[in-house]
Design a protein around this motif. Structure first.
Motif, mmCIF file in Angstrom:
data_model
loop_
_atom_site.group_PDB
_atom_site.id
_atom_site.type_symbol
_atom_site.label_atom_id
_atom_site.label_comp_id
_atom_site.label_asym_id
_atom_site.label_seq_id
_atom_site.Cartn_x
_atom_site.Cartn_y
_atom_site.Cartn_z
ATOM 1 N N GLY A 95 0.785 -1.227 0.000
ATOM 2 C CA GLY A 95 0.000 0.000 0.000
ATOM 3 C C GLY A 95 0.817 1.275 0.000
ATOM 4 O O GLY A 95 0.257 2.371 -0.099
ATOM 5 N N TRP A 96 2.136 1.146 0.110
ATOM 6 C CA TRP A 96 3.010 2.321 0.129
ATOM 7 C C TRP A 96 4.049 2.183 -0.989
ATOM 8 O O TRP A 96 5.253 2.113 -0.746
ATOM 9 C CB TRP A 96 3.686 2.468 1.489
ATOM 10 C CG TRP A 96 2.732 2.684 2.622
ATOM 11 C CD1 TRP A 96 2.140 1.728 3.385
ATOM 12 C CD2 TRP A 96 2.253 3.928 3.108
ATOM 13 N NE1 TRP A 96 1.310 2.290 4.321
ATOM 14 C CE2 TRP A 96 1.361 3.656 4.174
ATOM 15 C CE3 TRP A 96 2.473 5.263 2.749
ATOM 16 C CZ2 TRP A 96 0.708 4.658 4.876
ATOM 17 C CZ3 TRP A 96 1.826 6.262 3.463
ATOM 18 C CH2 TRP A 96 0.954 5.950 4.511
ATOM 19 N N VAL A 97 3.584 2.144 -2.222
ATOM 20 C CA VAL A 97 4.449 1.921 -3.382
ATOM 21 C C VAL A 97 5.388 3.099 -3.582
ATOM 22 O O VAL A 97 4.974 4.263 -3.554
ATOM 23 C CB VAL A 97 3.603 1.699 -4.653
ATOM 24 C CG1 VAL A 97 4.515 1.471 -5.862
ATOM 25 C CG2 VAL A 97 2.661 0.518 -4.462
ATOM 26 N N GLY A 98 6.663 2.803 -3.770
ATOM 27 C CA GLY A 98 7.649 3.839 -4.045
ATOM 28 C C GLY A 98 8.063 4.660 -2.847
ATOM 29 O O GLY A 98 8.750 5.675 -2.997
ATOM 30 N N VAL A 99 7.668 4.253 -1.643
ATOM 31 C CA VAL A 99 7.967 5.013 -0.428
ATOM 32 C C VAL A 99 9.065 4.313 0.364
ATOM 33 O O VAL A 99 9.024 3.100 0.583
ATOM 34 C CB VAL A 99 6.708 5.174 0.454
ATOM 35 C CG1 VAL A 99 7.062 5.871 1.766
ATOM 36 C CG2 VAL A 99 5.642 5.958 -0.299
ATOM 37 N N ILE A 100 10.062 5.085 0.801
ATOM 38 C CA ILE A 100 11.146 4.600 1.660
ATOM 39 C C ILE A 100 11.057 5.350 2.982
ATOM 40 O O ILE A 100 10.897 6.583 3.001
ATOM 41 C CB ILE A 100 12.511 4.829 0.996
ATOM 42 C CG1 ILE A 100 12.606 4.016 -0.312
ATOM 43 C CG2 ILE A 100 13.649 4.445 1.937
ATOM 44 C CD1 ILE A 100 13.852 4.288 -1.111
ATOM 45 N N SER A 101 11.172 4.614 4.099
ATOM 46 C CA SER A 101 10.994 5.225 5.419
ATOM 47 C C SER A 101 12.227 5.049 6.283
ATOM 48 O O SER A 101 12.988 4.090 6.118
ATOM 49 C CB SER A 101 9.777 4.626 6.129
ATOM 50 O OG SER A 101 8.591 4.900 5.398
#
Length: 383
Positions: A95-101
């Motif tokens: 659900g968090w495509v392309g997101v880095i945390s």
């Protein structure tokens, strides 16, 4: 080459000599280890079945990276790396495509960046992202569109290039101390197992001729820093459980041959044992995961093949074992060898261990369905 391998052995032995072998220290050193040995460059050490003195336990550290129900920050992802400041960097959260945390050393959420697109610092919606951190804490990301992007320690976009020379799959790719990338992906030169590429895609060196006539040369790699790395047998065609230490200069340092009669190529990758992951600690412990199809799996596979069908995934998992082993590279001793059904192992085995250490992570979901990453350590305890 002789000096390189000799220096490596001496450094390894001296660092381990600081840790008593017969005391109940924390972590892996609860289990007694034999004294270090010297090895001639190019030599082979045979490791028999024997009775390993230790068993493997994965223990929680108490650190968790947690999702939140209100979606006020991204969930932790299935891919986690660690930088030199003890911060966790995660990606591939559903659900968090392309997101880095980014998370602190205690598991607290700090920030996130990234979006889907084709511009600088953006990522494709296809596939998974693979993450790598170099010794300067630059973050390297290969996305599903085979683009290799580099970000500063503050996660500012620096540059990107095609990843077709680099490839960059986690199991078979490592970042070297000099900032170059070592991979066993034979995307361009299928005559050599290993390739060293810079992060602009320029090939610096290829080495280790592919033998046995198998075109796919993928081999799991392990690297804890320095001038040498370890390589597992090829996933396809391997007919012996052999671990090799290579210099980044392309010379073979030494070989550990595990005497395992059950490690034999069965004609098809699906029903043959294979080393699926290899890891080495900075003090010379080799952690090996071996996928072992059972005889029942081979029987089911042949039945399905005659019908022109595939074995269902659920059946594959239920008929496959996973072998966890730890080998002391400084002495050639098999310290632990634990066999578990794959369906059981999935509940407790870490997805990966962080570079040079016995600390890793598991990806799970809580009872209320929220994902979390659990930081664990591998410990060797006496049997």
């Amino acid at each position: 080459m002789f000096l390189r391998c000799l220096i490596t052995a001496l450094v390894l032995s001296s660092s381990l000599a600081l840790i008593p072998d017969d005391v109940g220290a924390v972590g892996a050193y609860q289990c007694r280890r034999q004294p270090a040995r010297s090895f001639l460059p190019g030599s082979e050490t045979r490791i028999g079945e024997g009775s390993p003195p230790c068993r493997i336990e994965f223990r929680e550290t108490g650190v968790r990276l947690k999702g939140v129900a209100d979606g006020s920050h991204p969930d932790p992802g299935r891919t986690v790396v660690l930088d030199s400041n003890g911060r966790y960097i995660t990606a591939n959260a559903p659900g968090w495509v392309g997101v880095i945390s980014l998370w602190d050393s205690r598991g607290g959420y700090l920030s996130s960046f990234g979006t889907v697109g084709r511009g600088p610092g953006e990522f494709t919606v296809r596939g998974m992202m693979d993450l790598f951190v170099d010794r300067r804490d630059n973050l390297h990301v290969m996305d599903g569109g085979f683009i290799w992007s580099v970000f500063s320690p503050e996660h500012e976009f620096l540059r990107s290039t095609s990843a077709y020379s680099i490839t960059g799959f986690e199991v078979s790719t490592v970042m070297l101390d000099d900032g170059n990338v070592l991979t066993s992906e034979s995307a361009r030169d299928q005559s050599r197992y290993f390739r060293i590429v810079d992060t602009n895609g320029a090939v610096w060196r290829t080495f280790a001729a592919v033998d046995g006539g198998f075109e796919w040369g993928l081999r799991p790699l392990a690297y804890a820093g320095g001038d040498t790395f370890w390589a597992a047998p090829p996933i396809e065609g391997g007919d012996a459980y052999i671990l090799e230490e290579w210099g980044v200069d392309g010379e073979l340092c030494r070989t550990l041959r595990r005497e395992a009669p059950w490690y034999r190529w069965a004609g098809y990758g699906e029903i043959s044992p294979a080393v699926s992951r290899l890891h080495v600690t900075s003090d010379g412990l080799l952690y090996v995961l071996v996928r072992r199809p059972t005889e029942a799996y081979r029987t089911e596979f042949e039945r399905a093949r005659r019908r022109g069908e595939f074995v269902a995934r659920e059946a594959r998992d239920g008929l496959t074992d996973v072998l966890f082993e730890v080998i002391d590279a400084r002495s050639g001793e098999l310290l632990a060898s634990d066999l578990h059904p794959a369906t059981q192992a999935r509940q407790f085995v870490p997805r990966a261990l962080f570079r040079g250490s016995l600390t890793g992570y598991r990806y799970k979901e809580s009872d209320d369905g929220l994902p979390f990453v659990e930081i664990v350590t591998l410990e060797l305890v006496p049997r």
